[in-house]
Enzyme design. Sequence first.
Site, short mmCIF file in Angstrom:
data_model
loop_
_atom_site.label_atom_id
_atom_site.label_comp_id
_atom_site.label_asym_id
_atom_site.label_seq_id
_atom_site.Cartn_x
_atom_site.Cartn_y
_atom_site.Cartn_z
N TRP A 127 -126.85 -36.89 52.19
CA TRP A 127 -128.15 -36.37 52.63
C TRP A 127 -129.23 -37.35 52.15
O TRP A 127 -129.28 -37.68 50.96
CB TRP A 127 -128.34 -34.99 51.98
CG TRP A 127 -129.59 -34.26 52.38
CD1 TRP A 127 -130.06 -34.06 53.64
CD2 TRP A 127 -130.51 -33.62 51.49
NE1 TRP A 127 -131.21 -33.32 53.60
CE2 TRP A 127 -131.53 -33.05 52.30
CE3 TRP A 127 -130.60 -33.49 50.11
CZ2 TRP A 127 -132.60 -32.35 51.76
CZ3 TRP A 127 -131.66 -32.79 49.58
CH2 TRP A 127 -132.65 -32.23 50.40
N ASP A 208 -123.51 -30.21 45.04
CA ASP A 208 -124.56 -29.66 45.89
C ASP A 208 -123.89 -28.73 46.89
O ASP A 208 -123.10 -29.18 47.72
CB ASP A 208 -125.26 -30.83 46.61
CG ASP A 208 -126.34 -30.37 47.59
OD1 ASP A 208 -126.57 -29.15 47.71
OD2 ASP A 208 -126.93 -31.25 48.25
N ALA A 210 -124.88 -26.16 49.70
CA ALA A 210 -126.02 -25.64 50.47
C ALA A 210 -125.58 -24.88 51.72
O ALA A 210 -126.42 -24.34 52.44
CB ALA A 210 -126.94 -26.80 50.88
N LYS A 243 -129.69 -21.59 53.92
CA LYS A 243 -128.90 -21.48 55.14
C LYS A 243 -128.10 -20.19 55.19
O LYS A 243 -128.15 -19.47 56.18
CB LYS A 243 -127.97 -22.69 55.25
CG LYS A 243 -128.63 -23.95 55.75
CD LYS A 243 -129.28 -24.76 54.67
CE LYS A 243 -129.97 -25.98 55.27
NZ LYS A 243 -130.55 -26.84 54.26
#
Length: 394
Positions: A127, A208, A210, A243
């Site tokens: 990202w 991470d 997400a 999300k």
Amino acid sequence: MFNTLKSQPVDKIMALMQMYREDAREGKIDLGVGVYKNALGVTPVMRAVKAAEKVLWDVEGTKSYTGLAGDPAFGKALSGLVLGDTVDADRLSMAAQPGGTGAIHQAVELIKMANPDATIWLSAPTWPNHPSIIKHLGMAMAEYRYFDNETRAVDFDGMMEDLKGVKAGDAVLLHGCCHNPTGANLNVEQWKEVATLIEAKGATPFIDIAYQGFGDGLEEDAAGVRLVAQMVPETMVAASCSKNFGIYRERTGLLFTVSNDAAQAKVTQQNLTHLNRQNFSFPPDHGARLVTMILEDDGLKADWMAELEEVRTGMLGLRTQLADALRERSGSDRFGFIADHRGMFSRLGASPEQVEKMRVDHGIYMVGDSRMNIAGLNEATIPVLADAIIAAGV
Ligand code: LMR
């Protein structure tokens, strides 16, 4: 004073969002920013979130501060969703953050406080805001190979080879599931090998997560994090609710760490709380409160899980349809990877020129590295995209 400021690079995902907004063409297709959209192109407020908001309106008697690390009930609920019961609670430290990005920023600050000489290892690609934040905070970084551009799968041999360069005290950033931007993910065996290597190196995994629930399911998507948390003595996790609870603008995230033992966890907690105080004092509460209410209530939780599952299977259906449409048009299986990838994204493997051609000729917006947001598609736009991919010569 301001005349000394230099202009800053624009985030490429944010720039693409803006270009899409400014495109007047009807029939334009947004496969850019990582926001879930249903078949009507709407990012809905999830049913359980709406229901929790109604209750909250009735019962909330104050808007006074929570704790510096947020409401402990939120930390418990969200870390529980990620870790299950794999780690003893007294080894955990946690602090609520303004979104997953806030959690990543704070994690890098924590690394900097603990070991300013650490190198933070990133997947190539990752990202774009990961390297940007790390650079902003003045930390060193290195890349490990991750994605094989030919097969569009994980280049696991390359990854393990590169991770041999990790030193004690470094941090290795891993995507918990639904790798952004590629959609290619480690399997459980590979997670074990990565955890073993990181442990042997004396490094700290920095995960991470997400998109939990967007890939293979809520439990399945957390399998890698859980393995790592069990196999390596110290772990840090940045979790986002943007999300999977669809509460993007509420900025709801959590940074939590697993320390070697309870005494260390107490000191780590003081550092996390201190960092919140220095950066913004109290974290936002509204989204965190909704998440806590949903996760603590059997009925709300069941409804949230059911809706999340509809989202997940809907995206899987779109993947299969797109792969089929491309199989028909190309007369080959070379786009089969789209059905194998998981999460909101797939990296198509198109060149920047081909990506640009699809934007100019067909109003199709994907990130320049050919990351597509699968949730931006629907039954009507799949054939349009498939035609455009073939026409662009991908
Ligand atoms: C994305 O990757 O598109 C999302 O995580 C949104 C963002 O902040 O970049």
